[in-house]
Design an enzyme around this catalytic site. Structure first.
Site, PDB file in Angstrom:
ATOM      1  N   ASP A 198       0.740  -1.083  -0.151  1.00  0.00           N
ATOM      2  CA  ASP A 198      -0.098   0.023   0.071  1.00  0.00           C
ATOM      3  C   ASP A 198       0.942   1.182  -0.002  1.00  0.00           C
ATOM      4  OD1 ASP A 198      -2.352   1.565   0.084  1.00  0.00           O
ATOM      5  OD2 ASP A 198      -1.909   1.661   2.479  1.00  0.00           O
ATOM      6  N   SER A 199       0.259   2.412  -0.169  1.00  0.00           N
ATOM      7  CA  SER A 199       1.042   3.636   0.092  1.00  0.00           C
ATOM      8  C   SER A 199       1.547   4.009   1.497  1.00  0.00           C
ATOM      9  CB  SER A 199       0.253   4.850  -0.474  1.00  0.00           C
ATOM     10  OG  SER A 199      -1.147   4.900   0.188  1.00  0.00           O
TER      11      SER A 199
ATOM     12  N   TYR B 206      -1.340   8.378  -2.926  1.00  0.00           N
ATOM     13  CA  TYR B 206      -1.362   7.873  -4.183  1.00  0.00           C
ATOM     14  C   TYR B 206      -2.634   8.189  -4.824  1.00  0.00           C
ATOM     15  CZ  TYR B 206       2.154   3.948  -4.104  1.00  0.00           C
ATOM     16  OH  TYR B 206       3.246   3.231  -4.098  1.00  0.00           O
ATOM     17  N   GLY B 207      -3.566   8.643  -4.160  1.00  0.00           N
ATOM     18  CA  GLY B 207      -4.705   9.246  -4.743  1.00  0.00           C
ATOM     19  C   GLY B 207      -4.554  10.488  -5.682  1.00  0.00           C
TER      20      GLY B 207
ATOM     21  N   CYS C 278      -4.464  -1.687  -1.570  1.00  0.00           N
ATOM     22  CA  CYS C 278      -4.775  -0.294  -1.829  1.00  0.00           C
ATOM     23  C   CYS C 278      -5.614  -0.165  -3.142  1.00  0.00           C
ATOM     24  CB  CYS C 278      -3.462   0.133  -2.165  1.00  0.00           C
ATOM     25  SG  CYS C 278      -3.250   2.086  -2.712  1.00  0.00           S
ATOM     26  N   ASN C 279      -6.974   0.463  -2.864  1.00  0.00           N
ATOM     27  CA  ASN C 279      -7.731   0.583  -3.839  1.00  0.00           C
ATOM     28  C   ASN C 279      -7.187   1.283  -5.130  1.00  0.00           C
ATOM     29  OD1 ASN C 279     -10.857  -0.072  -3.137  1.00  0.00           O
ATOM     30  ND2 ASN C 279      -9.435   0.373  -1.254  1.00  0.00           N
ATOM     31  N   THR C 280      -6.497   2.527  -4.882  1.00  0.00           N
ATOM     32  CA  THR C 280      -5.890   3.393  -5.843  1.00  0.00           C
ATOM     33  C   THR C 280      -4.962   2.798  -6.686  1.00  0.00           C
ATOM     34  OG1 THR C 280      -5.989   5.112  -4.212  1.00  0.00           O
ATOM     35  CG2 THR C 280      -4.808   5.756  -6.047  1.00  0.00           C
TER      36      THR C 280
ATOM     37  N   CYS D 106     -11.169   2.651   0.277  1.00  0.00           N
ATOM     38  CA  CYS D 106      -9.684   2.981   0.412  1.00  0.00           C
ATOM     39  C   CYS D 106      -9.349   2.323   1.809  1.00  0.00           C
ATOM     40  CB  CYS D 106      -9.649   4.594   0.555  1.00  0.00           C
ATOM     41  SG  CYS D 106      -7.749   5.237   1.151  1.00  0.00           S
TER      42      CYS D 106
ATOM     43  N   HIS E 187      -7.184   2.919   3.896  1.00  0.00           N
ATOM     44  CA  HIS E 187      -6.897   3.849   5.100  1.00  0.00           C
ATOM     45  C   HIS E 187      -8.173   4.079   5.744  1.00  0.00           C
ATOM     46  CE1 HIS E 187      -3.140   4.901   3.318  1.00  0.00           C
ATOM     47  NE2 HIS E 187      -2.610   5.578   4.152  1.00  0.00           N
TER      48      HIS E 187
HETATM   49  N1  DGL Z   1      -4.802   3.180   0.914  1.00  0.00           N
HETATM   50  C1  DGL Z   1      -4.929   3.783  -0.401  1.00  0.00           C
HETATM   51  C2  DGL Z   1      -6.279   3.019  -0.955  1.00  0.00           C
HETATM   52  O1  DGL Z   1      -6.847   2.323  -0.491  1.00  0.00           O
HETATM   53  C3  DGL Z   1      -4.753   5.211  -0.698  1.00  0.00           C
HETATM   54  C4  DGL Z   1      -4.097   5.942  -0.002  1.00  0.00           C
HETATM   55  C5  DGL Z   1      -3.450   7.259  -0.861  1.00  0.00           C
HETATM   56  O2  DGL Z   1      -3.969   8.152  -1.441  1.00  0.00           O
HETATM   57  O3  DGL Z   1      -2.026   7.059  -0.769  1.00  0.00           O
HETATM   58  O4  DGL Z   1      -6.846   3.887  -2.035  1.00  0.00           O
END
Ligand code: DGL
Length: 261
Positions: A8-9, A40-41, A71-73, A184, A186
């Protein structure tokens, strides 16, 4: 013993790792959080594809036979390309597909809200995947761009802007929703507050929890050895927030190593 790479980020992926460890304690986790490139978003697909490929190289060096893009992104931006990149060297999972399957199976006729990073929401990948399933779901998506960084740095010391979270969740799009997807990883860390914002009347779908359960099912029943492997945690930028969140989620002293990325 399975060695699983989780990526993940930042601390979002820790929620997947902790959930999985809870369900299957005898796996060994190699975790990498790309904290220097977070969030990452707010990046573009090409950047995230490059980071994901580098993370995959690292996990392959570490002999991971299963790699999770927690990580979804990164799942949205990089999964199809990353899957080809990994080829037969390892199994690669993304977090979006298990969530879409879960939601379609459990809430097929619902009015569902979805919150995620700018990249995730603007990609409309969730909408497309529900469309591909000819779903009857009424999906209302909203980008919450400040959330990931705010959680990354503020969660461990409970310094979150609750007013801002509340404002986003009271968006007119979310009137009369009965379900909300936390798209996300997070956001798993603010799940209780989110539920409270909806007076506990809305079903919260936590992508981290669903991914952990999905992987547990994929792994099947583990051998019941008492071996408790030592997990490894790496970040591209050491931060107090990451170290403290590891301690909070794993309830023990785990050292976090720097990985030049
Ligand atoms: N945890 C990441 C997700 O599921 C994104 C966080 C980020 O923007 O870095 O999208």
């Amino acid at each position: 013993m399975s060695v699983i790479g989780i990526f993940d980020s930042g601390i979002g992926g820790l929620t997947v790792a902790a959930g999985l460890k809870n369900l299957v304690p005898n796996i060994k986790i190699v975790f990498f959080g790309d904290t220097i490139n977070l969030p990452y978003g707010e990046k573009n697909n090409e950047q995230i594809i490059a980071y994901t490929k580098k993370a995959i190289d690292f996990f392959l060096e570490k002999q991971c036979k299963l790699i999770l893009i927690a990580c979804n992104t990164a799942s949205v931006a990089a999964y199809p390309i990353a899957k080809k990149y990994v080829g037969k060297k390892a199994k690669l999972f993304n977090v979006v597909d298990p969530v879409v399957d879960f939601v379609e199976k459990n809430f097929p006729n619902n009015k569902i809200g979805l919150i995620g990073t700018s990249l995730t929401i603007h990609s409309a990948v969730y909408e497309q995947k529900f469309l591909d399933k000819k779903s009857k779901i009424n999906l209302q998506s909203l980008a919450t761009p400040e959330f990931a960084s705010m959680i990354e740095y503020g969660f461990y010391k409970d310094q979150l802007d609750y007013k801002l979270i509340h404002q986003y969740l009271h968006h007119p799009k979310f009137e009369k929703i009965d379900t909300l997807i936390l798209a996300c990883t997070h956001y798993s860390l603010i799940k209780n507050y989110v539920a409270q914002c909806f007076d506990y009347q809305v079903e919260i779908v936590d992508s981290s929890q669903i991914m952990a359960e999905y992987v547990r099912q994929y792994l099947g029943i583990q051998d019941n050895t008492d071996i408790k492997p030592t997990d490894e945690f790496y970040v591209s930028k050491i931060s107090e927030s990451f170290e403290q969140t590891v301690k909070l989620l794993f309830e023990k002293n785990i050292s976090v190593s720097f990985l030049s990325f």
